[in-house]
Design an enzyme around this catalytic site. Sequence first.
Site, PDB file in Angstrom:
ATOM      1  N   LYS A  14       9.070  -1.395  -1.757  1.00  0.00           N
ATOM      2  CA  LYS A  14       8.368  -2.276  -2.424  1.00  0.00           C
ATOM      3  C   LYS A  14       8.858  -2.324  -3.839  1.00  0.00           C
ATOM      4  O   LYS A  14       9.051  -3.838  -4.242  1.00  0.00           O
ATOM      5  CB  LYS A  14       7.043  -2.115  -2.397  1.00  0.00           C
ATOM      6  CG  LYS A  14       6.230  -1.697  -0.924  1.00  0.00           C
ATOM      7  CD  LYS A  14       4.849  -1.533  -1.012  1.00  0.00           C
ATOM      8  CE  LYS A  14       4.603  -0.371  -1.909  1.00  0.00           C
ATOM      9  NZ  LYS A  14       5.023   0.829  -1.212  1.00  0.00           N
ATOM     10  N   ARG A  89      -4.924  -1.573  -2.300  1.00  0.00           N
ATOM     11  CA  ARG A  89      -4.737  -0.523  -1.554  1.00  0.00           C
ATOM     12  C   ARG A  89      -5.958  -0.056  -0.327  1.00  0.00           C
ATOM     13  O   ARG A  89      -5.882   0.955   0.176  1.00  0.00           O
ATOM     14  CB  ARG A  89      -4.428   0.581  -2.398  1.00  0.00           C
ATOM     15  CG  ARG A  89      -2.869   0.900  -2.338  1.00  0.00           C
ATOM     16  CD  ARG A  89      -2.779   1.732  -3.420  1.00  0.00           C
ATOM     17  NE  ARG A  89      -1.596   2.672  -3.245  1.00  0.00           N
ATOM     18  CZ  ARG A  89      -0.417   2.455  -3.598  1.00  0.00           C
ATOM     19  NH1 ARG A  89      -0.223   1.626  -4.587  1.00  0.00           N
ATOM     20  NH2 ARG A  89       0.674   3.446  -3.473  1.00  0.00           N
ATOM     21  N   ARG A 123      14.521  10.311  -4.119  1.00  0.00           N
ATOM     22  CA  ARG A 123      14.320   9.480  -5.374  1.00  0.00           C
ATOM     23  C   ARG A 123      14.349  10.246  -6.674  1.00  0.00           C
ATOM     24  O   ARG A 123      13.786  11.324  -6.672  1.00  0.00           O
ATOM     25  CB  ARG A 123      12.834   8.811  -5.014  1.00  0.00           C
ATOM     26  CG  ARG A 123      12.725   7.952  -6.250  1.00  0.00           C
ATOM     27  CD  ARG A 123      11.547   6.698  -6.184  1.00  0.00           C
ATOM     28  NE  ARG A 123      10.456   7.396  -5.705  1.00  0.00           N
ATOM     29  CZ  ARG A 123       9.391   6.626  -5.293  1.00  0.00           C
ATOM     30  NH1 ARG A 123       9.367   5.355  -5.441  1.00  0.00           N
ATOM     31  NH2 ARG A 123       8.232   7.071  -4.887  1.00  0.00           N
ATOM     32  N   ARG A 156       9.739  12.204  -9.211  1.00  0.00           N
ATOM     33  CA  ARG A 156       8.362  11.785  -9.484  1.00  0.00           C
ATOM     34  C   ARG A 156       7.316  13.102  -8.905  1.00  0.00           C
ATOM     35  O   ARG A 156       7.585  13.459  -7.809  1.00  0.00           O
ATOM     36  CB  ARG A 156       7.893  10.465  -8.930  1.00  0.00           C
ATOM     37  CG  ARG A 156       7.764   9.289  -9.597  1.00  0.00           C
ATOM     38  CD  ARG A 156       7.579   8.268  -9.043  1.00  0.00           C
ATOM     39  NE  ARG A 156       6.551   8.038  -8.179  1.00  0.00           N
ATOM     40  CZ  ARG A 156       6.046   6.877  -7.536  1.00  0.00           C
ATOM     41  NH1 ARG A 156       6.999   5.822  -7.424  1.00  0.00           N
ATOM     42  NH2 ARG A 156       5.101   6.793  -6.650  1.00  0.00           N
ATOM     43  N   ARG A 167      -0.268  10.985   0.792  1.00  0.00           N
ATOM     44  CA  ARG A 167      -0.007   9.655   0.229  1.00  0.00           C
ATOM     45  C   ARG A 167       0.222   8.720   1.630  1.00  0.00           C
ATOM     46  O   ARG A 167      -0.504   7.851   1.755  1.00  0.00           O
ATOM     47  CB  ARG A 167       1.442   9.279  -0.484  1.00  0.00           C
ATOM     48  CG  ARG A 167       1.064   9.723  -1.831  1.00  0.00           C
ATOM     49  CD  ARG A 167       2.512   9.859  -2.651  1.00  0.00           C
ATOM     50  NE  ARG A 167       3.150   8.745  -2.971  1.00  0.00           N
ATOM     51  CZ  ARG A 167       4.340   8.483  -3.086  1.00  0.00           C
ATOM     52  NH1 ARG A 167       5.176   9.709  -3.103  1.00  0.00           N
ATOM     53  NH2 ARG A 167       5.298   7.484  -3.370  1.00  0.00           N
TER      54      ARG A 167
HETATM   55  P1  AP5 Z   1      11.021   2.313  -3.859  1.00  0.00           P
HETATM   56  O1  AP5 Z   1      11.426   0.982  -4.091  1.00  0.00           O
HETATM   57  O2  AP5 Z   1      10.757   2.769  -4.922  1.00  0.00           O
HETATM   58  O3  AP5 Z   1       9.657   2.364  -2.859  1.00  0.00           O
HETATM   59  P2  AP5 Z   1       8.253   1.951  -2.861  1.00  0.00           P
HETATM   60  O4  AP5 Z   1       7.889   1.165  -1.561  1.00  0.00           O
HETATM   61  O5  AP5 Z   1       8.090   1.079  -4.122  1.00  0.00           O
HETATM   62  O6  AP5 Z   1       7.706   3.344  -3.109  1.00  0.00           O
HETATM   63  P3  AP5 Z   1       6.517   3.944  -3.988  1.00  0.00           P
HETATM   64  O7  AP5 Z   1       6.584   5.411  -3.706  1.00  0.00           O
HETATM   65  O8  AP5 Z   1       6.725   3.646  -5.647  1.00  0.00           O
HETATM   66  O9  AP5 Z   1       5.252   3.207  -3.625  1.00  0.00           O
HETATM   67  P4  AP5 Z   1       3.684   3.936  -3.710  1.00  0.00           P
HETATM   68  O10 AP5 Z   1       3.155   2.705  -3.277  1.00  0.00           O
HETATM   69  O11 AP5 Z   1       3.466   5.024  -2.938  1.00  0.00           O
HETATM   70  O12 AP5 Z   1       3.462   4.000  -5.095  1.00  0.00           O
HETATM   71  P5  AP5 Z   1       3.224   3.630  -6.486  1.00  0.00           P
HETATM   72  O13 AP5 Z   1       4.081   3.613  -7.504  1.00  0.00           O
HETATM   73  O14 AP5 Z   1       2.620   2.100  -5.980  1.00  0.00           O
HETATM   74  O15 AP5 Z   1      11.963   3.172  -2.743  1.00  0.00           O
HETATM   75  C1  AP5 Z   1      12.001   4.482  -2.585  1.00  0.00           C
HETATM   76  C2  AP5 Z   1      13.295   5.037  -2.929  1.00  0.00           C
HETATM   77  O16 AP5 Z   1      14.068   4.584  -1.863  1.00  0.00           O
HETATM   78  C3  AP5 Z   1      14.109   4.879  -4.099  1.00  0.00           C
HETATM   79  O17 AP5 Z   1      14.784   6.176  -4.469  1.00  0.00           O
HETATM   80  C4  AP5 Z   1      14.956   3.585  -3.955  1.00  0.00           C
HETATM   81  O18 AP5 Z   1      16.225   3.750  -4.601  1.00  0.00           O
HETATM   82  C5  AP5 Z   1      15.341   3.915  -2.367  1.00  0.00           C
HETATM   83  N1  AP5 Z   1      15.519   2.679  -1.478  1.00  0.00           N
HETATM   84  C6  AP5 Z   1      14.648   1.676  -1.533  1.00  0.00           C
HETATM   85  N2  AP5 Z   1      15.135   0.708  -0.926  1.00  0.00           N
HETATM   86  C7  AP5 Z   1      16.227   1.307  -0.093  1.00  0.00           C
HETATM   87  C8  AP5 Z   1      17.082   1.031   1.124  1.00  0.00           C
HETATM   88  N3  AP5 Z   1      16.854  -0.495   1.704  1.00  0.00           N
HETATM   89  N4  AP5 Z   1      17.734   1.682   1.800  1.00  0.00           N
HETATM   90  C9  AP5 Z   1      17.996   3.016   1.199  1.00  0.00           C
HETATM   91  N5  AP5 Z   1      17.148   3.716   0.120  1.00  0.00           N
HETATM   92  C10 AP5 Z   1      16.165   2.499  -0.484  1.00  0.00           C
HETATM   93  O19 AP5 Z   1       1.705   4.400  -6.522  1.00  0.00           O
HETATM   94  C11 AP5 Z   1       1.771   5.620  -6.961  1.00  0.00           C
HETATM   95  C12 AP5 Z   1       0.205   6.286  -7.167  1.00  0.00           C
HETATM   96  O20 AP5 Z   1      -0.353   5.435  -8.210  1.00  0.00           O
HETATM   97  C13 AP5 Z   1      -0.445   6.141  -6.013  1.00  0.00           C
HETATM   98  O21 AP5 Z   1      -0.387   7.253  -5.037  1.00  0.00           O
HETATM   99  C14 AP5 Z   1      -1.875   6.179  -6.536  1.00  0.00           C
HETATM  100  O22 AP5 Z   1      -2.280   7.436  -7.070  1.00  0.00           O
HETATM  101  C15 AP5 Z   1      -1.853   5.159  -7.815  1.00  0.00           C
HETATM  102  N6  AP5 Z   1      -2.036   3.805  -7.340  1.00  0.00           N
HETATM  103  C16 AP5 Z   1      -1.239   2.938  -7.403  1.00  0.00           C
HETATM  104  N7  AP5 Z   1      -1.652   1.712  -7.166  1.00  0.00           N
HETATM  105  C17 AP5 Z   1      -2.965   1.968  -6.927  1.00  0.00           C
HETATM  106  C18 AP5 Z   1      -4.269   1.419  -6.486  1.00  0.00           C
HETATM  107  N8  AP5 Z   1      -3.998  -0.201  -6.180  1.00  0.00           N
HETATM  108  N9  AP5 Z   1      -5.311   1.977  -6.230  1.00  0.00           N
HETATM  109  C19 AP5 Z   1      -5.511   3.165  -6.502  1.00  0.00           C
HETATM  110  N10 AP5 Z   1      -4.486   4.116  -6.886  1.00  0.00           N
HETATM  111  C20 AP5 Z   1      -3.297   3.549  -7.220  1.00  0.00           C
END
Ligand code: AP5
Length: 209
Positions: A14, A89, A123, A156, A167
Amino acid sequence: MYRIVFLGPPGAGKGTQAATLARALGVPHLSTGDLLRGAVAAATPLGREADGYMRAGRLVPDDLVLGILGERLDAPDARSGFILDGFPRNLAQAEILERRVVLDHVVSFEIPSAELVRRLSARRICPTCQAVYNLDSKPPRVPGRCDRDGSELLQRPDDRPEAVEVRLRVYAEQTAPLLDFYRRRGLLRPLDASGAPEAIAERLRRLIA
Ligand code: AP5
């Protein structure tokens, strides 16, 4: 207008796709994960409270997330559109969002879970400029160092296996029900999120055209 939500499990790509698409559309990329990590790094009261939840892979309480996102959604640059990455979420967040804005698309990133675990364990991030790398698919030029500023790359805390397991469970229990919520409203756009980032970006552009 491009008022877009990205919905999908951790590691689905994402953030990677949001950064590219936001640049192409000229709208802000609003990532609640990035906003919360910024607050943690700055050790604000909100960041100190959110830190433990994030490390454990659990959702941060809704009031804290809304506190940090609310202001950002009201900023002038978000008036003509945005990509909301990581919010909503759970059902309560989706209902609050629905009362505040009219969405155009909810893109659902679809990808096998084995690939998610592979991507998350490889990552690495730059603590200085927040650039995201991947040891398999997007390695830095110099091993362990950021291409932009030379900082030492880190994993991370929530990409450790114990937190990844939590997660994925939290996603299945609390976030996946939103697929139905948005399908019923005719907003859901399923995206095949496997393959090379460029191919996914192309599919995504066609999906929201
Ligand atoms: P990446 O693009 O970083 O993936 P992502 O879907 O953004 O993954 P996240 O782990 O960041 O999502 P998340 O929803 O768990 O975390 P968030 O930060 O929102 O890609 C991942 C890896 O793959 C990278 O190394 C990239 O280079 C690689 N990659 C990408 N595309 C690729 C491809 N096509 N092929 C190969 N490799 C590829 O949330 C973190 C925490 O914050 C949550 O757990 C929670 O505690 C809190 N939080 C955030 N939002 C909320 C909310 N709304 N409510 C409550 N808590 C929240």
